[in-house]
Motif scaffolding. Structure first.
Motif: not given
Length: 420
Positions: A16-17, A20, A177-178, A180-181, A184-185
Motif C-alpha cells: 500500500k505504501q 502511494l 486524495e493524497y 486519504r492514501l 490508509e497506507a
C-alpha cells in the motif's frame, strides 16, 4: 561467482505504501516549481535513468535525449554534475552506501542511523537507506528544488536543509486524495495533518524497491543451475569477468558491487560536484565526502544488473556504450587520450559550453587526476571485448523489466502533467 539472489535478499516493503509511492514518484508536486518529478530523470522507459551523460534537472523540458534547456531568462544555470544512476535493486538488504561519492551510508555518526548530508537534521523515522536517499533530490537546487527566490522550497533550503521538508509535506497532504492514501497506507497516521516528509520518503522507497527489483536475468538463471540460459559468447565473457579480466575484483558479490570506491581515470567534464572552497571546476569524488586525500577521484562501484539499459556509463556518463566503458577499464590512460567531447551526451546549452570542458585546459588538475589509478592496463582481443559485452547483456532482467508490478500511472493526484 556469487550465490543467486533471492527474495530473501531484499527488504520487505508494504505494497500500500508502494502504491502511494508510485504516485509520488511521478508527481511534480514534490519539486519546488512543480515542473519536475523523480521520474523525469529516472524513467522506466529509459532504463530508470535519463540516457544523458549529465542531465538537465529543474528548469528543463521533455524527457531523456529530447529534454531541452530553456532559454532567455528561464534558461538553466547549471547541468546536473553527475550521471543519473539506475534504480535497480536498491531495496537489497546488503546495500549500505549510496550516491557516486558515498555521501549517504548506514552509520550512526549522527545518532540517527545514517551518515548523510543532512547530518543531525535528518528527519526521524526513515525506515531504510533508500528512504533516506529519497529526500535529498527534493532539496537539491539544480535537481528539483529550484533557485532561491523562485519558490518557498528553494528559499527554505537556502536557510537550512531541513527547513523545506515540512513545506513539501504540507503541500502533498492537503491534496485530498493524497491525504486519504496516507491514512490508509500508514498505521500510525490517523489524519492527513500527521503526514511528514518521513512518510513521503518511506512511500517513495517502498515503490522503488518493489518496482525495480530484478534478479531474473539469464545470468541469474545460470547461477540457479540453468546452463542453457547463457550463449557460448556470454559464457566466455563470464569466464573473463571472473577470471583474466578481473572485473569481479570490484564488481563482486550478489549485487555485483563491492560498494567501495575506485579511481579509474574517466574523462572529466561538466561543472563537477565541487566543494564550497574548490577554486576551480573539478570533481574529487569520494574525497568530497571524506576529506581524505587517499579518496581523491574515487567513485563508488555501480551494481551491474540491467547495465545494458542504464547508459551512459561512469559517474559522469563519459561513455555511451558498454564497449566504450569496458575498453576504458582495460586501458584507462589510452582511452582518456583518445576520448573527445563529442562522445558525451549533453543537451545543447551554449551558455554552459565554456564550463563543460574547461577542466581539460587545467594542466595541473589533469596531472593531479592522472596520479590516481586503481586499475592497470590489460590486453584483451576484440573478440574478448565482444564476449565481455555479451556477458553484460546477460545481466538484463526479463519479466522484471518488461512487466513491473506498478508501471506508470495514468494520472497523479496533484493533476500536474506526467513526463511520458
Amino acid at each position: 561467482m556469487p550465490a543467486p539472489l533471492s527474495q530473501d535478499d531484499f527488504i520487505a516493503f508494504d505494497r500500500k505504501q508502494a502504491a502511494l509511492g508510485q504516485l509520488l514518484f511521478y508527481d511534480k508536486i514534490l519539486s519546488g516549481n512543480r515542473n519536475i518529478a523523480c521520474a523525469t530523470c529516472h524513467h522506466p522507459k529509459l532504463g530508470t535513468g535519463d540516457r544523458l551523460s549529465l542531465g538537465i534537472g529543474e528548469g528543463g523540458e521533455g524527457l531523456g535525449t529530447e529534454r531541452t534547456a530553456l532559454v532567455d531568462e528561464n534558461r538553466i544555470k547549471k547541468r546536473i554534475p553527475r550521471n543519473a544512476p539506475g534504480l535497480w535493486n536498491l531495496g537489497a538488504k546488503e546495500l549500505h552506501t549510496l550516491f557516486h561519492d558515498g555521501r549517504l551510508s548506514i552509520d550512526d555518526t549522527y545518532e540517527n542511523g545514517f551518515n548523510s548530508p543532512a547530518e543531525e537534521w535528518l528527519p526521524e523515522g526513515l525506515d531504510t537507506l533508500l528512504a533516506a536517499q529519497a529526500i535529498f533530490p527534493l532539496v537539491a537546487q539544480f535537481e528539483m528544488a529550484g533557485n532561491p527566490k523562485e519558490n518557498e522550497i528553494a528559499g527554505a533550503v537556502h536557510d537550512r536543509i531541513d527547513a523545506s521538508w515540512p513545506i513539501l509535506a504540507k503541500r502533498v497532504r492537503v491534496i485530498p486524495e493524497y491525504g486519504r492514501l496516507f491514512v490508509e497506507a500508514f498505521d500510525h497516521i490517523d489524519t492527513p495533518e500527521q503526514v511528514t516528509i518521513t512518510e513521503i520518503a518511506n512511500a517513495l522507497a517502498a515503490f522503488q524497491a518493489i518496482e525495480w527489483q530484478s534478479f531474473d536475468s539469464p545470468f541469474d538463471q545460470y547461477l540457479a543451475g540453468n546452463e542453457a540460459a547463457l550463449s557460448d559468447g556470454q559464457k566466455r565473457g563470464l569466464d573473463l569477468f571472473y577470471g583474466k579480466a578481473n572485473c569481479a575484483s570490484c564488481h563482486a558479490g550478489p549485487l555485483l558491487s563491492d560498494q567501495k570506491f575506485h579511481a579509474i581515470g574517466l574523462p572529466p567534464f561538466g561543472p563537477g560536484r565541487t566543494r564550497r572552497f574548490d577554486p576551480m571546476v573539478r570533481d574529487v569524488g569520494r574525497m568530497g565526502e571524506s576529506d581524505r586525500l587517499e579518496d581523491a577521484y574515487r567513485f563508488r562501484t555501480p551494481m551491474l544488473r540491467n547495465v545494458e539499459l542504464t547508459g551512459p556509463y561512469g559517474h559522469n556518463g563519459a561513455y555511451p556504450t558498454l564497449e566504450g566503458i569496458v575498453r576504458h577499464h582495460l586501458n584507462p590512460d589510452g582511452m582518456l587520450a583518445e576520448w573527445s567531447p563529442e562522445t558525451a551526451r549533453l543537451p545543447s546549452a551554449p551558455w554552459l559550453e565554456a564550463i563543460d570542458f574547461v577542466v581539460w585546459n587545467d594542466k595541473r588538475e589533469m596531472a593531479r587526476q592522472a596520479l590516481f589509478r586503481d586499475i592497470s592496463p590489460l590486453t584483451l582481443s576484440d573478440d574478448d571485448v565482444s564476449d565481455l559485452v555479451a556477458f553484460l547483456t546477460s545481466l538484463t532482467g526479463t519479466q522484471s523489466v518488461t512487466s513491473p508490478p506498478f508501471g506508470i500511472p495514468e494520472k497523479v493526484p496533484s493533476g500536474l502533467p506526467l513526463d511520458e
